[in-house]
Write an enzyme that holds these catalytic residues in place. Structure first.
Site, mmCIF file in Angstrom:
data_model
loop_
_atom_site.group_PDB
_atom_site.id
_atom_site.type_symbol
_atom_site.label_atom_id
_atom_site.label_comp_id
_atom_site.label_asym_id
_atom_site.label_seq_id
_atom_site.Cartn_x
_atom_site.Cartn_y
_atom_site.Cartn_z
ATOM 1 N N ASP A 59 0.464 -9.805 57.330
ATOM 2 C CA ASP A 59 -0.773 -10.115 58.053
ATOM 3 C C ASP A 59 -0.956 -9.186 59.249
ATOM 4 O O ASP A 59 0.016 -8.746 59.862
ATOM 5 C CB ASP A 59 -0.715 -11.583 58.518
ATOM 6 C CG ASP A 59 -2.097 -12.133 58.837
ATOM 7 O OD1 ASP A 59 -3.101 -11.425 58.623
ATOM 8 O OD2 ASP A 59 -2.160 -13.285 59.309
ATOM 9 N N ASN A 101 -8.918 -14.530 49.338
ATOM 10 C CA ASN A 101 -9.314 -13.164 49.710
ATOM 11 C C ASN A 101 -10.476 -12.614 48.871
ATOM 12 O O ASN A 101 -11.125 -11.641 49.262
ATOM 13 C CB ASN A 101 -8.127 -12.189 49.603
ATOM 14 C CG ASN A 101 -7.104 -12.337 50.714
ATOM 15 O OD1 ASN A 101 -5.935 -11.997 50.545
ATOM 16 N ND2 ASN A 101 -7.526 -12.847 51.871
#
Ligand code: FPP
Length: 232
Positions: A13, A61
């Site tokens: 991330d 996503n």
């Protein structure tokens, strides 16, 4: 180093923030993040980590802008083309797990090719989770079990019996789960499989997470005392 985890998993991330801090497009951060993938895979191979798994693209996503989704898929294609020779020389086995039906034919074709070519390699297994989510995995496992088992067998299921229906069947649960960029959550990742996983959170953004940072996480893991709910 002693007490090396068998399976290290990473929620990579902070690529977007890394790029933004440099006044660049988000995709630039993802490209730099691919270099961190290379570095951590190299460290995993050197240190004898048997499984390195990466949360590269979640089911959620798909909701990102089309250009970013396409950029990530192109990056994966580029990475696989570049890394195949290295995977073969380092005996790395490559596996993709997730909702593969949602990926394009082009991406699936290349993934199948690299998985088949590396299938009998006996070194570190690199697992890339693509179009994956933990809730999706548990649900598809339940549906598979319902199809394959009699109603009596289904009712008699014990928790560990579900393991073989999950997409991770045959892969040990992660010993260590790393999340970069200061976020303190699991984000629908390996929900079932991380029941007794050790968590390691760091503020370092993924593009800055390289070999020294990976090894610091392994060192922290070596200091942990795993009791699995029991007393020692
Ligand atoms: C999270 O950062 C990262 C991703 C959603 C993609 C991770 C993918 C790679 C590192 C590409 C390379 C992967 C392989 C296997 C070659 P973010 O975009 O959510 O960052 P932010 O929270 O700062 O916006």
């Amino acid at each position: 180093m002693s007490n090396i985890p068998q399976h290290v998993s990473i929620i990579m991330d902070g690529n977007g923030r890394w790029a933004k801090a440099r006044g660049k497009e988000r995709i630039f951060g993802h490209f730099e993040g691919a270099e961190s993938v290379r570095a951590c895979l190299e460290a995993a191979v050197e240190d004898g980590v048997k499984y390195l798994s990466l949360y590269a693209f979640s089911e959620e996503n798909w909701g990102r802008p089309e250009a970013e989704v396409n950029g990530l898929m192109e990056l994966l294609i580029k990475y696989l083309r570049q890394e195949l020779a290295n995977m073969m020389s380092n005996r790395i086995r490559f596996v993709v797990l997730g909702h593969r039906e949602r990926l394009s034919e082009k991406v699936n074709g290349l993934i199948d090719e690299v998985m088949a070519t590396t299938a009998s390699n006996d070194g570190t297994t690199l697992v890339v989770f693509l179009s994956y989510s933990g809730k999706w995995d548990i649900l598809q496992a339940m549906k598979k079990a319902a199809r394959e088992l009699s109603p009596e067998q289904f009712q008699a299921l014990e928790p560990h019996d579900l393991d073989r229906f999950l997409v991770t069947a045959g892969i040990p649960d992660p010993d260590l789960l790393i999340r970069t960029s200061g976020e303190l959550r699991i984000s629908n990742y390996l929900l079932w499989q991380s029941a007794y996983t050790e968590f390691y959170f760091t503020d370092t953004l993924w593009p800055d997470f390289r070999k020294p940072q990976f090894r610091e996480a392994l060192a922290e893991y070596a200091r942990r005392d795993r009791r699995y709910g029991k007393v020692k």
